[in-house]
Design an enzyme around this catalytic site. Structure first.
Site, short mmCIF file in Angstrom:
data_model
loop_
_atom_site.label_atom_id
_atom_site.label_comp_id
_atom_site.label_asym_id
_atom_site.label_seq_id
_atom_site.Cartn_x
_atom_site.Cartn_y
_atom_site.Cartn_z
N ALA A 63 0.83 -1.20 0.00
CA ALA A 63 0.00 0.00 0.00
C ALA A 63 0.86 1.25 0.00
CB ALA A 63 -0.92 0.00 1.22
N GLY A 109 1.71 -5.74 1.04
CA GLY A 109 0.66 -6.00 0.08
C GLY A 109 1.17 -6.44 -1.27
N GLU A 132 4.52 -5.82 8.12
CA GLU A 132 3.45 -5.02 8.75
C GLU A 132 3.61 -4.88 10.25
OE1 GLU A 132 1.67 -6.11 4.77
OE2 GLU A 132 3.06 -6.99 6.22
#
Length: 258
Positions: A63, A109, A132
């Site tokens: 992202a 992602g 993440e």
């Protein structure tokens, strides 16, 4: 365009085209990815797709953090209310085979996007990771579930819990990718695999993908029954008959997807 698609010889090449942003996914890119997947699904002149990233540095770094701040609406409002937003990239789906040609960083992602594909090959400069937890989040684009199915529990938990990055050689060892090649050989290799798939009977290829994907979630007896039903559906197809005629006549079959 943040995403380009080129179709040739029954192969659709989808390219994430934001090299200046390491091919990170912003809302516009997500929308265009959904359109590309839809195009692949409905076009009769497409039998297989290849996904890659523009440039030499990145396949996709996930992202775009500059453009994906938390929304003002509550999660309940977004999840259960009217859906006006773009569906998440994790919901991308097509019945046709997809090959990820991973040419650089595949992080967060970006790795989740690669794991949506059926076959993953990588250049020897590729780097993989689900970082993440390092920024207070989780791989919520399917990462916590698909990585375990892709590589097994121990290696998956190491990636998920540490957020560490793996070189292409390690990704190959744990089975995250099936082949590692020199950067110059990446797209030719992807196209070679895609060409072999595209030459096969399209209905049978779609059936095999569906059975393999759905069968993993079913008890073996149920999966075997699904397999028999699919065999029955294909038994009298024109392509299956053509395959037998071509074998008897010692020629290459010409499949029509019928």
């Amino acid at each position: 365009m943040s995403v380009t698609i080129e179709v040739r010889d029954f192969i659709a090449t989808v390219t994430l085209n934001r090299p200046q942003a390491m091919n990170a996914i912003d809302p516009e890119t997500a929308m265009e990815l959904h359109q590309a997947w839809n195009d692949i699904s409905v076009r009769r002149d497409v039998r297989v797709g290849i996904l890659t990233g523009a440039g030499e540095r990145a396949f996709c770094t996930g992202a775009d953090l500059k453009k994906t701040m938390p929304p003002q609406e509550s999660f309940a409002e977004l999840h259960f209310g009217p859906r006006a937003d773009i569906p998440p990239v994790s919901m991308l789906a097509t019945q046709k085979p997809m090959i990820a040609a991973i040419n650089g960083f595949a992080l967060g992602g970006g790795l989740e996007l690669a794991m949506l594909c059926d076959i993953r090959i990588a250049s020897d400069t590729a780097v993989f990771g689900l970082p993440e937890v390092c920024i207070g989040s989780i791989p919520a684009g399917g990462g916590t579930q698909r990585i375990v199915r892709a590589v097994g529990q121990s290696d998956a938990m190491r990636m998920l819990l540490t957020g560490e990055r793996l070189p292409a050689s390690e990704a190959l060892r744990i089975g995250l990718v099936s082949q590692v090649v020199a950067p110059a050989d990446l797209m030719p290799t992807a196209h070679s695999i895609a060409s072999r798939i595209a030459a096969n009977a399209p209905l049978a290829v779609v059936a095999v993908k569906q059975l393999a994907r759905l069968g993993m979630e079913q008890p073996l007896a149920v999966a075997l029954e699904m397999e028999q039903q699919s065999f029955g559906l294909l038994r009298n197809s024109q392509d299956r008959i053509e395959g037998r005629l071509a074998f008897a006549e010692k020629r290459a079959p010409v499949f029509q997807g019928r």
